[in-house]
Design an enzyme around this catalytic site. Structure first.
Site, PDB file in Angstrom:
ATOM      1  N   ASP A  18       0.850  -1.187   0.000  1.00 13.99           N
ATOM      2  CA  ASP A  18       0.000   0.000   0.000  1.00 13.99           C
ATOM      3  C   ASP A  18       0.887   1.238   0.000  1.00 13.99           C
ATOM      4  O   ASP A  18       2.022   1.204   0.477  1.00 13.99           O
ATOM      5  CB  ASP A  18      -0.852   0.040   1.275  1.00 13.99           C
ATOM      6  CG  ASP A  18      -2.022  -0.928   1.253  1.00 13.99           C
ATOM      7  OD1 ASP A  18      -2.187  -1.665   0.271  1.00 13.99           O
ATOM      8  OD2 ASP A  18      -2.783  -0.933   2.242  1.00 13.99           O
ATOM      9  N   SER A  51       8.520   3.289   5.408  1.00 14.70           N
ATOM     10  CA  SER A  51       9.492   3.841   4.465  1.00 14.70           C
ATOM     11  C   SER A  51       9.107   3.606   3.017  1.00 14.70           C
ATOM     12  O   SER A  51       7.994   3.906   2.616  1.00 14.70           O
ATOM     13  CB  SER A  51      10.910   3.367   4.715  1.00 14.70           C
ATOM     14  OG  SER A  51      11.799   4.147   3.954  1.00 14.70           O
ATOM     15  N   HIS A 103       4.768  -7.522  -0.072  1.00 14.74           N
ATOM     16  CA  HIS A 103       4.474  -8.822  -0.663  1.00 14.74           C
ATOM     17  C   HIS A 103       5.137  -8.957  -2.032  1.00 14.74           C
ATOM     18  O   HIS A 103       5.540  -7.971  -2.642  1.00 14.74           O
ATOM     19  CB  HIS A 103       2.958  -9.007  -0.795  1.00 14.74           C
ATOM     20  CG  HIS A 103       2.240  -9.119   0.518  1.00 14.74           C
ATOM     21  ND1 HIS A 103       1.358 -10.142   0.795  1.00 14.74           N
ATOM     22  CD2 HIS A 103       2.262  -8.335   1.635  1.00 14.74           C
ATOM     23  CE1 HIS A 103       0.863  -9.984   2.017  1.00 14.74           C
ATOM     24  NE2 HIS A 103       1.404  -8.883   2.529  1.00 14.74           N
TER      25      HIS A 103
END
Length: 281
Positions: A88, A247, A144
């Site tokens: 995200d 980050s 992921h």
């Protein structure tokens, strides 16, 4: 350049990040809850997506920050040719690698060789594609796999811990190639793929599913770990790593293997599992 960005040139990066880490891992009920409630309120964190929606149930701020999502909160693009967004966040930049050079912001760039820590590792990505994804404090902070891959090697590259906010990206030369980072090299059915976990001021912890905590300790020299004999294979969309406090993640792909999704542009919001690129050939 903002005052905050200017100050990051002189601030004791690693000391401040170590202090922030202590706060993040504190199990003091009052402190951890104040941190969780402050971030939830200030950044609009949507806990309804979390596997644990109760903000009081987390034993530490870091446990909240690295929270898992409930089943079905994110799903991979259904097209089997789609390489997936690894996290995200927001696109910082994406596009073609021009020779060895990766665009950072107007007037700013760095090389794949600098980012990955050596010319040999960077060579397969010449004229390939890159995508830089910034994770804000409100985002899910696990990363992921864009595509199924076998882990070959990780490279822990020492560096500074500049902020990776918009102002710093615009003004700090070679920012992502200067910050502490963990480079993860994978072998896929289309060739090499690199996923780079970039640390930042106050938010510099990196942990992988195959080795646990990688950063900190902070490195003083490039550190390599060879995994070729361990047959570590991660599937498309499978969790590979997490930021213990946030980050940026950068994906590099070789030339001629994929086309970036046409909807992607600088500052566009993205979600884990959406289409990053489409396989070609």
């Amino acid at each position: 350049m903002s005052l905050v960005t200017t100050l990051t040139y002189v601030l004791p990066h690693r000391l401040l990040s170590s202090l922030a880490r202590r706060l993040a891992y504190s199990r003091s009920p009052g402190l951890k809850q104040w941190l969780i409630d402050t971030v939830t309120r200030r950044f609009g964190v949507d806990l309804s997506e979390a596997a644990e929606p109760d903000p009081r149930a987390y034993p530490s701020f870091n446990a909240f920050f690295t929270r898992a999502l409930k089943t079905g909160a994110r799903v991979p693009d259904a097209d089997p040719r789609a390489l997936l967004m690894p996290a995200d966040g927001h696109i910082s930049q994406c596009g073609a690698i021009e020779g060895d050079r990766i665009f950072q912001a107007k007037g700013q760039s760095f090389t794949a060789t600098e980012l990955l820590g050596d010319a040999t590792g960077a060579a397969p990505f010449a004229n390939g594609l890159f995508a830089t994804v910034y994770l804000s404090p409100r985002d899910y902070h696990r990363v992921h796999m864009p595509w199924r891959g076998r882990l070959l090697e990780t490279v822990h590259v020492p560096g500074r811990l500049f902020s990776v906010g918009t102002d710093a990206v615009r003004n700090v030369p070679r920012l992502f190639a200067r910050n502490e980072r963990l480079v993860c090299h994978f072998e896929t059915d289309f060739g090499p793929m690199a996923v780079v976990m970039v640390g930042a001021l106050l938010v510099s912890g990196v942990e992988t599913v195959w080795s646990g905590v990688e950063i900190p300790r902070y490195a003083d020299a490039v550190t390599r770990k060879d995994y070729r004999r361990q047959s570590i294979v991660l599937d498309r969309f499978e969790e590979m790593a997490r930021f213990n406090y946030g980050s940026t993640v950068i994906v590099l792909l070789p030339a001629g293997t994929a086309e970036l999704a046409s909807s992607l542009a600088a500052e566009s919001p993205v979600r884990l599992g959406q289409r990053l690129a489409t396989r070609v050939g």
